[in-house]
Design a protein around this motif. Sequence first.
Motif, PDB file in Angstrom:
ATOM      1  N   ALA A   1      32.639  -6.825 -40.149  1.00 34.25           N
ATOM      2  CA  ALA A   1      32.842  -5.419 -40.487  1.00 34.25           C
ATOM      3  C   ALA A   1      33.456  -4.654 -39.328  1.00 34.25           C
ATOM      4  N   MET A   2      33.332  -5.192 -38.118  1.00 35.81           N
ATOM      5  CA  MET A   2      33.890  -4.534 -36.948  1.00 35.81           C
ATOM      6  C   MET A   2      35.250  -5.119 -36.576  1.00 35.81           C
ATOM      7  N   ALA A   3      35.955  -5.674 -37.532  1.00 34.89           N
ATOM      8  CA  ALA A   3      37.264  -6.273 -37.257  1.00 34.89           C
ATOM      9  C   ALA A   3      38.206  -5.239 -36.660  1.00 34.89           C
ATOM     10  N   VAL A   4      39.036  -5.689 -35.777  1.00 40.11           N
ATOM     11  CA  VAL A   4      39.990  -4.802 -35.108  1.00 40.11           C
ATOM     12  C   VAL A   4      41.119  -4.468 -36.080  1.00 40.11           C
ATOM     13  N   PRO A   5      41.435  -3.167 -36.244  1.00 42.88           N
ATOM     14  CA  PRO A   5      42.522  -2.800 -37.146  1.00 42.88           C
ATOM     15  C   PRO A   5      43.871  -3.239 -36.586  1.00 42.88           C
ATOM     16  N   ALA A   6      44.867  -3.304 -37.464  1.00 43.59           N
ATOM     17  CA  ALA A   6      46.216  -3.663 -37.033  1.00 43.59           C
ATOM     18  C   ALA A   6      46.720  -2.617 -36.046  1.00 43.59           C
ATOM     19  N   HIS A   7      47.621  -3.048 -35.177  1.00 44.85           N
ATOM     20  CA  HIS A   7      48.171  -2.129 -34.187  1.00 44.85           C
ATOM     21  C   HIS A   7      49.012  -1.056 -34.858  1.00 44.85           C
ATOM     22  N   ALA A   8      48.818   0.154 -34.426  1.00 38.16           N
ATOM     23  CA  ALA A   8      49.611   1.265 -34.933  1.00 38.16           C
ATOM     24  C   ALA A   8      50.978   1.227 -34.270  1.00 38.16           C
ATOM     25  N   ALA A   9      51.961   1.713 -34.988  1.00 43.23           N
ATOM     26  CA  ALA A   9      53.329   1.747 -34.481  1.00 43.23           C
ATOM     27  C   ALA A   9      53.599   3.072 -33.776  1.00 43.23           C
ATOM     28  N   THR A  10      54.580   3.065 -32.913  1.00 47.03           N
ATOM     29  CA  THR A  10      55.095   4.291 -32.309  1.00 47.03           C
ATOM     30  C   THR A  10      56.518   4.468 -32.824  1.00 47.03           C
ATOM     31  N   LYS A  19      52.738   4.916 -41.231  1.00 43.65           N
ATOM     32  CA  LYS A  19      51.396   4.730 -41.775  1.00 43.65           C
ATOM     33  C   LYS A  19      50.428   5.646 -41.041  1.00 43.65           C
ATOM     34  N   VAL A  20      49.336   5.971 -41.717  1.00 39.87           N
ATOM     35  CA  VAL A  20      48.277   6.734 -41.065  1.00 39.87           C
ATOM     36  C   VAL A  20      47.853   5.963 -39.811  1.00 39.87           C
ATOM     37  N   GLY A  21      47.737   6.656 -38.703  1.00 35.85           N
ATOM     38  CA  GLY A  21      47.382   6.025 -37.434  1.00 35.85           C
ATOM     39  C   GLY A  21      48.574   5.778 -36.533  1.00 35.85           C
ATOM     40  N   ASP A  22      49.780   5.802 -37.095  1.00 36.23           N
ATOM     41  CA  ASP A  22      50.983   5.650 -36.277  1.00 36.23           C
ATOM     42  C   ASP A  22      51.176   6.886 -35.405  1.00 36.23           C
ATOM     43  N   THR A  23      51.877   6.698 -34.309  1.00 32.57           N
ATOM     44  CA  THR A  23      52.200   7.796 -33.401  1.00 32.57           C
ATOM     45  C   THR A  23      53.661   8.157 -33.550  1.00 32.57           C
ATOM     46  N   ILE A  24      53.930   9.443 -33.629  1.00 34.21           N
ATOM     47  CA  ILE A  24      55.307   9.920 -33.625  1.00 34.21           C
ATOM     48  C   ILE A  24      55.614  10.458 -32.238  1.00 34.21           C
ATOM     49  N   GLU A  25      56.695   9.973 -31.647  1.00 33.04           N
ATOM     50  CA  GLU A  25      57.221  10.528 -30.404  1.00 33.04           C
ATOM     51  C   GLU A  25      58.345  11.476 -30.797  1.00 33.04           C
ATOM     52  N   TRP A  26      58.116  12.753 -30.630  1.00 34.23           N
ATOM     53  CA  TRP A  26      59.101  13.781 -30.939  1.00 34.23           C
ATOM     54  C   TRP A  26      59.910  14.003 -29.664  1.00 34.23           C
ATOM     55  N   THR A  61      53.970  13.846 -28.360  1.00 36.54           N
ATOM     56  CA  THR A  61      53.474  12.832 -29.291  1.00 36.54           C
ATOM     57  C   THR A  61      52.397  13.418 -30.196  1.00 36.54           C
ATOM     58  N   SER A  62      52.304  12.839 -31.383  1.00 33.85           N
ATOM     59  CA  SER A  62      51.231  13.181 -32.310  1.00 33.85           C
ATOM     60  C   SER A  62      50.904  11.957 -33.143  1.00 33.85           C
ATOM     61  N   VAL A  63      49.658  11.880 -33.593  1.00 37.62           N
ATOM     62  CA  VAL A  63      49.194  10.765 -34.408  1.00 37.62           C
ATOM     63  C   VAL A  63      49.095  11.231 -35.856  1.00 37.62           C
ATOM     64  N   LEU A  64      49.620  10.420 -36.759  1.00 43.10           N
ATOM     65  CA  LEU A  64      49.579  10.751 -38.187  1.00 43.10           C
ATOM     66  C   LEU A  64      48.186  10.462 -38.722  1.00 43.10           C
ATOM     67  N   ASN A  65      47.572  11.438 -39.381  1.00 40.10           N
ATOM     68  CA  ASN A  65      46.196  11.249 -39.840  1.00 40.10           C
ATOM     69  C   ASN A  65      46.014  11.490 -41.329  1.00 40.10           C
ATOM     70  N   ALA A 121      52.224   6.261 -45.410  1.00 47.00           N
ATOM     71  CA  ALA A 121      51.386   5.402 -46.261  1.00 47.00           C
ATOM     72  C   ALA A 121      49.970   5.361 -45.683  1.00 47.00           C
ATOM     73  N   PRO A 122      48.975   5.109 -46.561  1.00 43.14           N
ATOM     74  CA  PRO A 122      47.584   5.022 -46.062  1.00 43.14           C
ATOM     75  C   PRO A 122      47.383   3.866 -45.092  1.00 43.14           C
TER      76      PRO A 122
END
Length: 104
Positions: free
Chosen positions: A15-24, A42-49, A77-81, A103-104
């Motif tokens: 249940a504590m599996a590591v989530p996939a790496h978020a993209a930038t 995807k939710v969790g990705d970071t946008i570099e403006w 930068t901001s993280v998509l939530n 995407a979720p």
Amino acid sequence: MLPRRILLTALALGAMAVPAHAATIQVVMENLVVSPAEVSAKVGDTIEWINKDMFVHTATARNGDFDITMPPKKTVTSVLNKAGMVEYYCRYHPNMKAVLKIAP
């Protein structure tokens, strides 16, 4: 009793599996143009403006989800939530507009 503890421990660790790496993802504002004009993320990705212009820009979501200010020649930068399609524009230069498909 011991096998049950092992099973419960294994389930808890699973249940504590590591989530996939978020993209930038980079979004560049240069010469009064947003590039790319459409981004899939995807939710969790970071946008570099990245503002390459000599004046302030914003990334202002039409639905109110975000309002990011980018000083001249700076990166923010901001993280998509939140999932969904978000149209955004620059408040100072309304012809600068683009879309984030999150995407979720």
